[in-house]
Design a protein around this motif. Structure first.
Motif, PDB file in Angstrom:
ATOM      1  N   GLN A  63       0.738  -1.093  -0.192  1.00  0.00           N
ATOM      2  CA  GLN A  63      -0.123  -0.007   0.133  1.00  0.00           C
ATOM      3  C   GLN A  63       1.015   1.295   0.058  1.00  0.00           C
ATOM      4  O   GLN A  63       1.815   1.278   0.793  1.00  0.00           O
ATOM      5  CB  GLN A  63      -0.949   0.134   1.284  1.00  0.00           C
ATOM      6  CG  GLN A  63      -1.732   1.340   1.050  1.00  0.00           C
ATOM      7  CD  GLN A  63      -2.755   1.367   2.515  1.00  0.00           C
ATOM      8  OE1 GLN A  63      -3.500   0.211   2.679  1.00  0.00           O
ATOM      9  NE2 GLN A  63      -3.066   2.225   2.957  1.00  0.00           N
ATOM     10  N   SER A  88       0.978   5.191   0.358  1.00  0.00           N
ATOM     11  CA  SER A  88       0.084   6.445   0.615  1.00  0.00           C
ATOM     12  C   SER A  88       1.140   7.634   0.891  1.00  0.00           C
ATOM     13  O   SER A  88       2.290   7.530   0.710  1.00  0.00           O
ATOM     14  CB  SER A  88      -0.432   6.014   2.096  1.00  0.00           C
ATOM     15  OG  SER A  88       0.628   5.979   3.219  1.00  0.00           O
ATOM     16  N   LYS A 103      -1.927  -1.472  -3.698  1.00  0.00           N
ATOM     17  CA  LYS A 103      -2.981  -0.476  -3.502  1.00  0.00           C
ATOM     18  C   LYS A 103      -2.689   1.122  -3.268  1.00  0.00           C
ATOM     19  O   LYS A 103      -1.508   1.262  -2.688  1.00  0.00           O
ATOM     20  CB  LYS A 103      -3.829  -0.905  -2.062  1.00  0.00           C
ATOM     21  CG  LYS A 103      -4.331  -2.207  -2.141  1.00  0.00           C
ATOM     22  CD  LYS A 103      -5.188  -2.553  -0.895  1.00  0.00           C
ATOM     23  CE  LYS A 103      -5.550  -3.912  -0.945  1.00  0.00           C
ATOM     24  NZ  LYS A 103      -6.219  -4.309   0.282  1.00  0.00           N
ATOM     25  N   ASN A 104      -3.108   1.722  -3.954  1.00  0.00           N
ATOM     26  CA  ASN A 104      -3.004   3.212  -3.952  1.00  0.00           C
ATOM     27  C   ASN A 104      -3.763   4.057  -2.890  1.00  0.00           C
ATOM     28  O   ASN A 104      -4.985   3.993  -3.151  1.00  0.00           O
ATOM     29  CB  ASN A 104      -3.277   3.873  -5.277  1.00  0.00           C
ATOM     30  CG  ASN A 104      -2.948   5.282  -5.325  1.00  0.00           C
ATOM     31  OD1 ASN A 104      -1.996   5.746  -4.727  1.00  0.00           O
ATOM     32  ND2 ASN A 104      -3.716   6.024  -6.199  1.00  0.00           N
ATOM     33  N   ALA A 105      -3.151   4.594  -2.025  1.00  0.00           N
ATOM     34  CA  ALA A 105      -3.765   5.735  -0.878  1.00  0.00           C
ATOM     35  C   ALA A 105      -3.219   7.026  -1.360  1.00  0.00           C
ATOM     36  O   ALA A 105      -3.124   7.792  -0.380  1.00  0.00           O
ATOM     37  CB  ALA A 105      -3.898   4.948   0.237  1.00  0.00           C
TER      38      ALA A 105
END
Length: 104
Positions: free
Chosen positions: A70, A72, A98-100
């Motif tokens: 992830q 972020s 996962k892109n935050a």
């Protein structure tokens, strides 16, 4: 004597099973080996981002759980988000990204 050996064997088997179950992973908790693997993946992703001259790596945070990375933090453009995702995906061992991240 045989009864004492049986008790010792039973105790040893129970202790061994408890040890291995304690190191096993669950859907929300990693086992010891997986934690080490994820730490290695996180380090490799951070290094890859540091080596990418177009990214300000100090503003990108990386966390890994069971091979899922992830990202972020805040970046200056959508192009930087896309590049960071591309760089993370290129690291061996990464299952998905996962892109935050957000554009500031």
């Amino acid at each position: 004597m045989t009864q004492l050996n049986n008790r010792f064997s039973t105790f040893f088997l129970i202790a061994l099973m408890a040890f291995f179950l304690g190191c096993a992973s669950t859907s929300k908790q990693e086992g010891t080996g997986e934690y080490f693997d994820d730490t290695v993946i996180t380090t490799k992703v951070i290094t890859a981002i540091l080596n990418e001259p177009t990214l300000k790596s100090a503003e990108i945070n990386v966390e890994t759980f069971k091979g899922v990375v992830q990202l972020s933090g805040f970046v200056s453009s959508q192009a930087n988000i896309d590049k960071a995702i591309e760089v993370a995906r290129s690291v061996k061992g990464v299952v998905s990204v996962k892109n935050a991240m957000r554009v500031k």
